[in-house]
Design a protein around this motif. Sequence first.
Motif, short mmCIF file in Angstrom:
data_model
loop_
_atom_site.label_atom_id
_atom_site.label_comp_id
_atom_site.label_asym_id
_atom_site.label_seq_id
_atom_site.Cartn_x
_atom_site.Cartn_y
_atom_site.Cartn_z
N PHE A 17 1.61 -1.17 -0.36
CA PHE A 17 0.15 -0.51 0.06
C PHE A 17 0.91 1.69 0.31
CE2 PHE A 17 -2.38 -3.80 1.38
CZ PHE A 17 -3.59 -3.82 0.62
N GLN A 18 2.36 1.47 -0.43
CA GLN A 18 3.49 2.19 -0.38
C GLN A 18 3.26 2.17 -1.85
OE1 GLN A 18 5.91 1.21 2.44
NE2 GLN A 18 5.65 2.38 4.16
N LEU A 19 3.54 3.84 -1.66
CA LEU A 19 4.47 3.84 -3.09
C LEU A 19 5.68 3.58 -3.94
CD1 LEU A 19 3.00 7.79 -3.94
CD2 LEU A 19 1.41 4.79 -4.11
N ALA A 20 5.21 3.02 -4.46
CA ALA A 20 7.17 2.76 -5.15
C ALA A 20 7.83 3.83 -6.64
CB ALA A 20 6.85 0.92 -6.02
N THR A 21 8.54 3.96 -6.37
CA THR A 21 9.39 4.57 -7.78
C THR A 21 9.87 4.17 -8.51
OG1 THR A 21 10.01 5.97 -5.22
CG2 THR A 21 11.14 6.52 -7.92
N ASN A 32 1.74 3.92 -8.00
CA ASN A 32 0.83 2.87 -6.59
C ASN A 32 1.03 1.75 -6.96
OD1 ASN A 32 -1.01 1.01 -5.77
ND2 ASN A 32 -2.42 2.79 -4.49
N ILE A 33 1.01 0.10 -6.08
CA ILE A 33 1.53 -0.93 -7.10
C ILE A 33 0.91 -1.74 -6.07
CG2 ILE A 33 4.26 -0.35 -6.81
CD1 ILE A 33 4.95 -2.15 -4.54
N SER A 34 -0.46 -2.02 -5.61
CA SER A 34 -1.39 -2.10 -5.09
C SER A 34 -2.17 -3.11 -5.73
CB SER A 34 -2.33 -1.82 -3.77
OG SER A 34 -2.97 -0.41 -4.61
N LEU A 35 -1.62 -3.11 -7.15
CA LEU A 35 -2.86 -4.45 -7.82
C LEU A 35 -1.67 -5.31 -8.19
CD1 LEU A 35 -5.10 -1.18 -10.33
CD2 LEU A 35 -5.35 -2.75 -8.36
N ILE A 36 -0.79 -5.00 -8.24
CA ILE A 36 0.11 -6.48 -8.81
C ILE A 36 1.43 -6.89 -7.49
CG2 ILE A 36 0.74 -5.16 -11.23
CD1 ILE A 36 3.43 -3.81 -10.27
#
Length: 91
Positions: A17-21, A32-36
Amino acid sequence: MCLGVPGQIVAIGDDAFQLATVDVCGVKRDVNISLICDESPQQLLGKWVLVHVGFAMSVIDEDEAKQTQEALIAMSQLEHEVGDFLGLNQK
């Protein structure tokens, strides 16, 4: 038309739920990486993803990512020529 842009994950937090760069052609964006993210987010570090409206939509392989980047660059180089052509038709 919707367009997904390939980028490589270069930094990531501790949970999904944290953002990736993500690095997209040298420009770094928070995504946002929550979907993968099915497992540990750290497993996504270095992976190529297809990004759309701030979300990583899918993981893609590096060859596909680079081919897509090349196609997008070629399209952007043709943009002014198409605009010039359309401008000529409007006269």
